[in-house]
Design a protein around this motif. Structure first.
Motif, PDB file in Angstrom:
ATOM      1  N   ASP A 209      56.095  15.022 -34.698  1.00  0.00           N
ATOM      2  CA  ASP A 209      55.432  15.986 -35.589  1.00  0.00           C
ATOM      3  C   ASP A 209      56.271  16.262 -36.826  1.00  0.00           C
ATOM      4  O   ASP A 209      55.739  16.356 -37.942  1.00  0.00           O
ATOM      5  N   ALA A 210      57.582  16.409 -36.652  1.00  0.00           N
ATOM      6  CA  ALA A 210      58.464  16.679 -37.787  1.00  0.00           C
ATOM      7  C   ALA A 210      58.480  15.504 -38.766  1.00  0.00           C
ATOM      8  O   ALA A 210      58.406  15.704 -39.984  1.00  0.00           O
ATOM      9  N   ILE A 211      58.537  14.298 -38.243  1.00  0.00           N
ATOM     10  CA  ILE A 211      58.537  13.117 -39.112  1.00  0.00           C
ATOM     11  C   ILE A 211      57.205  13.004 -39.845  1.00  0.00           C
ATOM     12  O   ILE A 211      57.157  12.681 -41.033  1.00  0.00           O
ATOM     13  N   GLY A 212      56.121  13.306 -39.160  1.00  0.00           N
ATOM     14  CA  GLY A 212      54.803  13.286 -39.797  1.00  0.00           C
ATOM     15  C   GLY A 212      54.687  14.324 -40.900  1.00  0.00           C
ATOM     16  O   GLY A 212      54.120  14.053 -41.970  1.00  0.00           O
ATOM     17  N   SER A 213      55.225  15.506 -40.666  1.00  0.00           N
ATOM     18  CA  SER A 213      55.196  16.559 -41.685  1.00  0.00           C
ATOM     19  C   SER A 213      56.012  16.163 -42.907  1.00  0.00           C
ATOM     20  O   SER A 213      55.592  16.385 -44.047  1.00  0.00           O
ATOM     21  N   ILE A 214      57.166  15.576 -42.686  1.00  0.00           N
ATOM     22  CA  ILE A 214      58.010  15.125 -43.797  1.00  0.00           C
ATOM     23  C   ILE A 214      57.298  14.035 -44.578  1.00  0.00           C
ATOM     24  O   ILE A 214      57.288  14.043 -45.818  1.00  0.00           O
ATOM     25  N   ALA A 215      56.666  13.104 -43.893  1.00  0.00           N
ATOM     26  CA  ALA A 215      55.948  12.028 -44.562  1.00  0.00           C
ATOM     27  C   ALA A 215      54.781  12.583 -45.380  1.00  0.00           C
ATOM     28  O   ALA A 215      54.526  12.122 -46.511  1.00  0.00           O
ATOM     29  N   ASP A 216      54.075  13.579 -44.852  1.00  0.00           N
ATOM     30  CA  ASP A 216      52.976  14.195 -45.590  1.00  0.00           C
ATOM     31  C   ASP A 216      53.471  14.876 -46.859  1.00  0.00           C
ATOM     32  O   ASP A 216      52.866  14.749 -47.928  1.00  0.00           O
ATOM     33  N   GLU A 217      54.577  15.593 -46.747  1.00  0.00           N
ATOM     34  CA  GLU A 217      55.133  16.272 -47.925  1.00  0.00           C
ATOM     35  C   GLU A 217      55.611  15.265 -48.973  1.00  0.00           C
ATOM     36  O   GLU A 217      55.403  15.467 -50.170  1.00  0.00           O
ATOM     37  N   LEU A 218      56.231  14.193 -48.532  1.00  0.00           N
ATOM     38  CA  LEU A 218      56.685  13.169 -49.480  1.00  0.00           C
ATOM     39  C   LEU A 218      55.520  12.466 -50.163  1.00  0.00           C
ATOM     40  O   LEU A 218      55.600  12.126 -51.334  1.00  0.00           O
ATOM     41  N   SER A 219      54.419  12.275 -49.430  1.00  0.00           N
ATOM     42  CA  SER A 219      53.248  11.625 -50.043  1.00  0.00           C
ATOM     43  C   SER A 219      52.582  12.538 -51.068  1.00  0.00           C
ATOM     44  O   SER A 219      52.006  12.066 -52.035  1.00  0.00           O
ATOM     45  N   ARG A 220      52.687  13.847 -50.891  1.00  0.00           N
ATOM     46  CA  ARG A 220      52.122  14.785 -51.870  1.00  0.00           C
ATOM     47  C   ARG A 220      52.972  14.821 -53.139  1.00  0.00           C
ATOM     48  O   ARG A 220      52.441  15.038 -54.217  1.00  0.00           O
ATOM     49  N   ILE A 221      54.270  14.636 -52.989  1.00  0.00           N
ATOM     50  CA  ILE A 221      55.161  14.669 -54.150  1.00  0.00           C
ATOM     51  C   ILE A 221      54.967  13.415 -55.013  1.00  0.00           C
ATOM     52  O   ILE A 221      54.898  13.493 -56.223  1.00  0.00           O
ATOM     53  N   GLY A 222      54.904  12.265 -54.339  1.00  0.00           N
ATOM     54  CA  GLY A 222      54.874  10.994 -55.074  1.00  0.00           C
ATOM     55  C   GLY A 222      53.580  10.471 -55.359  1.00  0.00           C
ATOM     56  O   GLY A 222      52.521  10.426 -55.386  1.00  0.00           O
TER      57      GLY A 222
END
Length: 63
Positions: free
Chosen positions: A50-63
């Motif tokens: 879940d933590a890795i998925g949340s980080i990936a979601d946040e990074l995809s919103r930034i880039g």
């Protein structure tokens, strides 16, 4: 579960010292793979996923 948790702790300690000494050999890669395999079989696996998925979601919103 106690055996797998102690295995994760032991492999984590070994991996920590190998990374700290910057020793990355085939043995180090094996320790890292075993650590990940044992960690995936513990109760922490869903939390980590879940933590890795949340980080990936946040990074995809930034880039």
């Amino acid at each position: 579960m106690a055996v797998s948790l102690s295995t994760v702790v032991l492999l984590g300690i070994v991996l920590f010292f190998m990374l700290r000494q910057r020793v990355l050999s085939p043995g180090g890669a094996s320790v890292a793979a075993l650590f990940g395999f044992c960690l995936a079989s513990t109760g922490m696996a869903p939390t980590i996923t879940d933590a890795i998925g949340s980080i990936a979601d946040e990074l995809s919103r930034i880039g």
